[in-house]
Design a protein around this motif. Structure first.
Motif, short mmCIF file in Angstrom:
data_model
loop_
_atom_site.label_atom_id
_atom_site.label_comp_id
_atom_site.label_asym_id
_atom_site.label_seq_id
_atom_site.Cartn_x
_atom_site.Cartn_y
_atom_site.Cartn_z
N LEU A 36 0.75 -1.18 -0.03
CA LEU A 36 -0.11 0.16 -0.10
C LEU A 36 0.81 1.22 0.14
O LEU A 36 0.30 2.44 -0.38
N SER A 37 2.00 1.11 0.54
CA SER A 37 3.00 2.43 0.57
C SER A 37 3.48 2.48 -1.07
O SER A 37 3.66 3.97 -1.43
N LYS A 38 3.38 2.02 -1.99
CA LYS A 38 3.55 2.07 -3.23
C LYS A 38 2.20 2.18 -4.33
O LYS A 38 2.31 2.21 -5.56
N THR A 39 0.98 1.69 -3.72
CA THR A 39 -0.25 2.04 -4.25
C THR A 39 -0.55 3.59 -4.23
O THR A 39 -0.52 4.19 -3.37
N THR A 40 -1.03 3.84 -5.54
CA THR A 40 -1.33 5.31 -5.77
C THR A 40 -2.79 5.57 -6.36
O THR A 40 -3.28 4.57 -6.85
N VAL A 41 -3.22 6.69 -6.21
CA VAL A 41 -4.51 7.10 -6.73
C VAL A 41 -4.33 8.60 -7.34
O VAL A 41 -3.50 9.33 -6.97
N GLN A 42 -4.90 8.81 -8.52
CA GLN A 42 -5.07 10.04 -9.37
C GLN A 42 -6.17 10.18 -9.95
O GLN A 42 -6.95 9.39 -10.27
N LEU A 43 -6.52 11.35 -10.03
CA LEU A 43 -7.75 12.07 -10.54
C LEU A 43 -7.10 12.68 -11.96
O LEU A 43 -6.30 13.55 -12.10
N LEU A 44 -7.72 12.19 -13.09
CA LEU A 44 -7.38 12.70 -14.39
C LEU A 44 -8.42 13.24 -15.18
O LEU A 44 -9.74 12.74 -14.78
#
Length: 367
Positions: free
Chosen positions: A317-325
């Protein structure tokens, strides 16, 4: 190094007769289709498979591909008999299960064993047998359209390029419709090394493997050992492994693809893109429904985490990412400070201005 790699691959129980019997007891999930069974190979087929093996390095038996090619006219028929005997008896030769490991660096200056990736060098004749098995299983899967259409790894006509084009194309189409996209990129730790062999045999049964074929794959997976190759070419003392599929073999990636093939079945709201173990889920909606969009994506993210847990895979989870595009006009309306965060297994994930996926950096507006 060898003990470290072995410790990573000791995450699941030993594949024994009982686990194979459980898999054999369950009927395949392909009613109306003939089950997958290995066909006998010919000398010509062995010759073709041998030409596909391009490796110039030796496995633990120190027999090189060059030596086999020099002797190949006298070997084709004998190898065909040997390989057909392997398929008929569901036995993968034990001497061909010893992997000679070469450690490749994942970072410019590796400081610990975790900064390296183990690549398996296996006996050349085992590669030819696995190439033949891979070709037959791939034909079966492709003819019946059993593989996830959004899996772009280790498949003919698919690549990181096709995965990225599908993802960015979906985001651009959403922008044309005045929608925004919420993307979650998951990181699976040591995914190839932690595959549970019992679960894998069960999934091979589900896609339609016959009794003989399933026992052959079980024989291929069990009783494996590894040694790390030193700088001078000598090998360390061998260590046993009970989980994972060998990286560097043609059959390992296909088995991994089958293992994660059911990811698509757990998603309710999101689309997905997968390249090997690189997994993204995403969904689109109008800006005035941003809270509903976040809730739906969060729901599917939790389902992915639960699926990974059931499969014995570990999310980092430390390398899991979330992004709004989306378009700049819409994105400027939102501030990450007041948007609800995606929470996976109790961990809140910050919104990222840049996400690196498949070696490409994505910005929120795709510029």
């Amino acid at each position: 190094m060898c003990q470290y790699y072995a410790s990573v691959t000791l995450t699941s129980p030993v594949l024994d007769v009982g686990a194979v019997a459980v898999a054999l007891a369950s009927p395949p999930d392909q009613p109306g289709y003939k089950n997958f069974s290995f066909r006998h190979v010919t000398s010509r087929g062995v010759e073709t498979a041998m030409m596909r093996c391009k490796s110039s390095r030796c496995g633990s038996d120190n027999v090189s591909a060059r030596v086999l090619r020099l002797a190949s006219p006298a070997l084709y028929g004998h190898l065909a008999e040997l390989f057909n005997l392997s398929f008929d008896t569901s036995v993968f030769p034990s001497e061909w299960k010893h992997a000679s490991i070469v450690a490749l660096s994942k970072v410019p200056s590796p400081a610990t064993p975790s900064d390296t990736r183990p690549i398996s060098l296996l006996p050349e004749m085992s590669k030819i047998l696995k190439c033949l098995a891979h070709a037959q299983l791939t034909d079966f899967l492709e003819q019946r359209n059993l593989l996830d259409a959004r899996q772009h790894g280790f498949r003919a006509g698919h690549s990181t390029q096709t995965a990225l084009l599908e993802l960015t194309g979906a985001v651009r189409n959403a922008i044309e419709k005045k929608k925004v996209t919420l993307l979650v990129s998951f990181d699976l730790s040591k995914a190839f090394d932690t595959i549970d062999h019992g679960l894998l045999t069960a999934k091979l049964r589900q896609i339609g493997c016959s009794d003989l074929a399933l026992r052959w794959f079980a024989s291929y997976l069990c009783d494996r050992r590894m040694s790390v190759q030193r700088a001078d070419g000598t090998l360390t003392q061998s260590c046993a492994t009970t989980s994972g599929v060998p990286q560097g073999s043609v059959l390992g990636p296909l088995l991994f693809t089958i293992f994660v093939n059911d990811l698509r079945t757990v998603l309710h709201h999101c689309d997905h893109i997968v390249y090997a173990d690189d997994t993204q889920i995403y969904a689109h909606d109008y800006p005035d429904r941003i809270l509903e969009l976040i809730a739906e994506v969060n729901s599917d993210a939790e389902l992915v985490a639960a699926w990974a847990s059931r499969c014995g895979l570990r999310l980092n989870l430390s390398k899991t990412t979330v992004q709004l595009l989306g378009s700049l006009a819409f994105l400027t309306k939102f501030k990450a400070s007041w948007l609800p965060k995606i929470a996976v297994q109790g961990t809140h994930i910050e919104y990222s201005p840049i996400v690196k996926t498949l070696s490409i950096k994505l910005t929120p507006t795709l510029n």
